[in-house]
Design a protein around this motif. Structure first.
Motif, PDB file in Angstrom:
ATOM      1  N   ALA A  80       8.228  18.382   3.690  1.00 23.27           N
ATOM      2  CA  ALA A  80       8.543  19.043   2.423  1.00 23.27           C
ATOM      3  C   ALA A  80       9.795  19.905   2.548  1.00 23.27           C
ATOM      4  O   ALA A  80      10.576  20.031   1.608  1.00 23.27           O
ATOM      5  N   GLN A  81       9.998  20.485   3.734  1.00 26.79           N
ATOM      6  CA  GLN A  81      11.145  21.369   3.945  1.00 26.79           C
ATOM      7  C   GLN A  81      12.407  20.602   4.320  1.00 26.79           C
ATOM      8  O   GLN A  81      13.502  20.918   3.827  1.00 26.79           O
ATOM      9  N   PHE A  82      12.277  19.611   5.188  1.00 25.13           N
ATOM     10  CA  PHE A  82      13.454  18.945   5.746  1.00 25.13           C
ATOM     11  C   PHE A  82      13.645  17.510   5.253  1.00 25.13           C
ATOM     12  O   PHE A  82      14.676  16.896   5.535  1.00 25.13           O
ATOM     13  N   GLY A  83      12.663  16.964   4.519  1.00 25.52           N
ATOM     14  CA  GLY A  83      12.784  15.607   4.015  1.00 25.52           C
ATOM     15  C   GLY A  83      12.128  14.585   4.918  1.00 25.52           C
ATOM     16  O   GLY A  83      11.698  14.878   6.027  1.00 25.52           O
ATOM     17  N   ARG A  84      12.063  13.366   4.394  1.00 25.96           N
ATOM     18  CA  ARG A  84      11.437  12.258   5.106  1.00 25.96           C
ATOM     19  C   ARG A  84      12.512  11.293   5.597  1.00 25.96           C
ATOM     20  O   ARG A  84      13.446  10.960   4.866  1.00 25.96           O
ATOM     21  N   ALA A 110      -1.783   9.063  14.222  1.00 28.22           N
ATOM     22  CA  ALA A 110      -1.188   9.109  12.886  1.00 28.22           C
ATOM     23  C   ALA A 110       0.233   8.589  12.973  1.00 28.22           C
ATOM     24  O   ALA A 110       1.053   9.128  13.716  1.00 28.22           O
ATOM     25  N   ILE A 111       0.519   7.539  12.210  1.00 29.59           N
ATOM     26  CA  ILE A 111       1.832   6.905  12.212  1.00 29.59           C
ATOM     27  C   ILE A 111       2.469   7.098  10.843  1.00 29.59           C
ATOM     28  O   ILE A 111       1.873   6.765   9.817  1.00 29.59           O
ATOM     29  N   ASP A 112       3.683   7.652  10.827  1.00 30.23           N
ATOM     30  CA  ASP A 112       4.415   7.815   9.584  1.00 30.23           C
ATOM     31  C   ASP A 112       4.759   6.434   9.021  1.00 30.23           C
ATOM     32  O   ASP A 112       5.376   5.607   9.698  1.00 30.23           O
ATOM     33  N   ALA A 113       4.350   6.185   7.794  1.00 29.83           N
ATOM     34  CA  ALA A 113       4.533   4.863   7.198  1.00 29.83           C
ATOM     35  C   ALA A 113       5.985   4.564   6.856  1.00 29.83           C
ATOM     36  O   ALA A 113       6.319   3.435   6.503  1.00 29.83           O
ATOM     37  N   TYR A 114       6.862   5.561   6.955  1.00 32.83           N
ATOM     38  CA  TYR A 114       8.262   5.375   6.619  1.00 32.83           C
ATOM     39  C   TYR A 114       9.126   5.172   7.859  1.00 32.83           C
ATOM     40  O   TYR A 114      10.034   4.363   7.858  1.00 32.83           O
ATOM     41  N   ILE A 161       0.859  -1.176   0.000  1.00 30.59           N
ATOM     42  CA  ILE A 161       0.000   0.000   0.000  1.00 30.59           C
ATOM     43  C   ILE A 161       0.898   1.229   0.000  1.00 30.59           C
ATOM     44  O   ILE A 161       1.743   1.391   0.872  1.00 30.59           O
ATOM     45  N   THR A 162       0.708   2.107  -0.988  1.00 25.95           N
ATOM     46  CA  THR A 162       1.513   3.323  -1.072  1.00 25.95           C
ATOM     47  C   THR A 162       0.792   4.436  -0.317  1.00 25.95           C
ATOM     48  O   THR A 162      -0.197   4.980  -0.795  1.00 25.95           O
ATOM     49  N   ILE A 163       1.288   4.752   0.859  1.00 31.48           N
ATOM     50  CA  ILE A 163       0.676   5.779   1.696  1.00 31.48           C
ATOM     51  C   ILE A 163       1.779   6.582   2.371  1.00 31.48           C
ATOM     52  O   ILE A 163       2.948   6.203   2.362  1.00 31.48           O
ATOM     53  N   ASP A 164       1.392   7.723   2.924  1.00 29.20           N
ATOM     54  CA  ASP A 164       2.318   8.517   3.729  1.00 29.20           C
ATOM     55  C   ASP A 164       2.089   8.277   5.215  1.00 29.20           C
ATOM     56  O   ASP A 164       3.030   8.115   5.976  1.00 29.20           O
ATOM     57  N   LEU A 165       0.824   8.263   5.607  1.00 37.70           N
ATOM     58  CA  LEU A 165       0.470   8.129   7.020  1.00 37.70           C
ATOM     59  C   LEU A 165      -0.661   7.132   7.172  1.00 37.70           C
ATOM     60  O   LEU A 165      -1.589   7.100   6.360  1.00 37.70           O
TER      61      LEU A 165
END
Length: 290
Positions: free
Chosen positions: A181-185, A130-134, A103-107
């Motif tokens: 968006a500013q600092f990266g994932r 909310a859990i960051d998927a990465y 599943i391609t998700i962000d959160l």
């Protein structure tokens, strides 16, 4: 005149920034029943993998529960109304049946709820995380409860409990995504081999990370004869064209080519539990050098 020209230029730049911000992509979300809720429903199993306890969620049977299905649909609807694109977990499970499709998700939004009794009245208590998927880190959370009621459905009680919490929660998600968006994932990279790694490999890897991570940010955690471990390597959210979200697999692919050009027999392998995951592994890159 020069002052007015500079003022108009500054206003124009601000308006362009506001327009760009308003057009920024929203994070992709999926609403998932939490492990606590799955356990409450008797749909959470544990496995022992060489002393490590893992949890296996029976999502397929969870969606046979009409109350859960309705509650997840309601939460999804409320976020969709606020401009957040939703991936429906049930549909993804159906599409991925028998295939290795992540599943391609962000959160992922982990939903937990339970009914408490107050005499003949029902009170629904909920938790939403909310859990960051990465990175698997919690980035926002809220909880609350409905007013005592008689004869109300779970979905109505849930909507009442959530309604005065969701705007703040959605705002927290926006703030978090703006920071990405500013600092990266955040991502992690592991390079390992059964044989000793070349002495200059760490220099090659760190040079590539410094050039490709947002603001050159990463942390080298461990260097041994046969393993290198990198954490907090900040990936851009999207590829250079801004057309596709980046995960660790496609972010680190150019580094794999660099290693191959150095004459190393390197290959990228899937991180654990990536065949069908609702998060927690999209930020893991893993190379094997043979």
């Amino acid at each position: 005149m020069k002052y007015i020209h500079n003022l108009l230029l500054a206003v124009g730049l601000v308006m362009i920034s506001i327009q760009a911000f308003s057009q920024a992509k929203k994070p992709q979300l999926v609403v998932v029943p939490s492990d606590a809720l799955m356990n409450q429903m008797g749909l959470l199993q544990t496995t022992d993998d060489m002393g490590e306890v893992n949890y296996v969620q029976d999502y397929k049977n969870a969606f046979l529960d009409t109350d859960l299905k309705a509650c997840i649909s309601k939460i999804s609807e409320m976020f969709n109304d606020r401009g957040f694109p939703l991936t429906m977990l049930e549909a993804q499970l159906r599409n991925a049946q028998g295939r290795n499709i992540p599943i391609t998700i962000d959160l992922r939004l982990e939903l937990n709820y339970k009914i408490n009794k107050q005499g003949p009245r029902d009170i629904l208590y909920f938790e939403l995380s909310a859990i960051d998927a990465y990175s698997s880190k919690q980035v926002a959370a809220t909880s609350g409860q409905s007013k005592p009621a008689i004869g109300e459905t779970k979905v109505n009680l849930l909507q009442e409990a959530v309604i005065d919490k969701i705007d703040k929660f959605a705002s927290d998600l926006d703030i978090y995504f703006e920071s990405l968006a500013q600092f990266g994932r955040e991502s992690r990279l592991t390079i390992e081999s059964e044989e000793p790694l070349p002495d200059d490999l760490i220099d090659i890897v760190e040079e590539w990370l410094a050039a490709n991570c947002v603001n050159g940010t990463f942390s080298t955690d461990n260097i041994e004869d046969n393993i290198i471990q990198i954490s907090q390597a900040m990936m851009p959210l999207y590829n250079a064209n801004g057309t596709r979200s980046l995960d660790a697999r496609n972010f680190y692919r150019p580094l794999l080519n660099v290693l191959k050009n150095q004459g190393l027999n390197a290959r990228q392998v899937a991180s654990k539990n990536t065949s069908f995951s609702v998060g927690g592994t999209l930020g893991d890159g893993h190379f094997i050098i043979e």
